[in-house]
Scaffold this active site. Structure first.
Site, PDB file in Angstrom:
ATOM      1  N   CYS A  76       0.840  -1.208   0.000  1.00  0.00           N
ATOM      2  CA  CYS A  76       0.000   0.000   0.000  1.00  0.00           C
ATOM      3  C   CYS A  76       0.871   1.253   0.000  1.00  0.00           C
ATOM      4  CB  CYS A  76      -0.895   0.032   1.229  1.00  0.00           C
ATOM      5  SG  CYS A  76      -2.349  -0.990   1.075  1.00  0.00           S
ATOM      6  N   HIS A  77       0.382   2.262  -0.694  1.00  0.00           N
ATOM      7  CA  HIS A  77       1.070   3.555  -0.695  1.00  0.00           C
ATOM      8  C   HIS A  77       0.712   4.325   0.571  1.00  0.00           C
ATOM      9  CE1 HIS A  77       0.890   2.527  -4.987  1.00  0.00           C
ATOM     10  NE2 HIS A  77       1.979   3.262  -5.110  1.00  0.00           N
ATOM     11  N   ASP A 128     -11.249  -7.592  21.105  1.00  0.00           N
ATOM     12  CA  ASP A 128     -10.244  -7.616  22.168  1.00  0.00           C
ATOM     13  C   ASP A 128     -10.812  -7.133  23.491  1.00  0.00           C
ATOM     14  OD1 ASP A 128      -7.548  -7.826  23.280  1.00  0.00           O
ATOM     15  OD2 ASP A 128      -7.587  -5.632  23.274  1.00  0.00           O
TER      16      ASP A 128
END
Length: 164
Positions: A76-77, A128
């Site tokens: 990814c950029h 979580d």
């Protein structure tokens, strides 16, 4: 079938060169769900969870994740996002929380991965925070809902293709 853009002629993974692409307004929306016991959802929505406001923490985690997408997804950029929104909506009738994210920028590449990362990490954070009270939670349905901008144009997900 279109070719995979992240593989070169030798089949090696590489980051796509977007340098010649024109800047355009780009936006992507994604969703995910966390399915849980009704009692877990009631604990979250009633504010009785000892860890605090689960939905607020998951929302902030999603926003942070969108900003860190290039650190998490190898090809990814790094992007200069102009807007990130993460909404968590309890759906008591289905015993789940729906997460929807939206990412925007003006740039040379799309923001689908940032939107998916935001929704996914928000779901993981909710999981979580609640795993101690509900070990049977399920994260499901992560997908791009819509994207706009760039050469490929506007995409809206097929609602019939969603299975939850």
């Amino acid at each position: 079938m279109a070719k995979l853009t992240h593989l070169n002629a030798q089949g090696e993974a590489h980051m796509v060169d977007v340098g010649a692409k024109a800047n355009s307004q780009r936006e992507a929306r994604a969703e995910a769900y966390v399915c849980m016991a009704a009692a877990t959802l009631a604990l979250i929505t009633g504010g009785g969870h000892k860890k605090g406001d689960v939905l607020a923490v998951a929302r902030i985690a999603g926003i942070q994740a969108a900003k860190k997408c290039a650190d998490l997804i190898p090809l990814c950029h790094p992007l200069m996002l102009t807007h990130i929104k993460v909404a968590l909506t309890p759906e008591p009738e289905r015993s789940r929380v729906r997460i929807e994210s939206c990412c925007k920028l003006v740039g040379q590449t799309g923001v689908e991965m940032e939107a998916l990362t935001a929704a996914s990490v928000a779901a993981l954070t909710l999981y979580d925070m609640c795993k101690a009270v509900d070990k049977n939670m399920v994260i499901t349905g992560a997908r791009v809902l819509e994207k706009s901008g760039g050469k490929s144009g506007h995409y809206v997900a097929d609602t019939e293709a969603h299975h939850d």
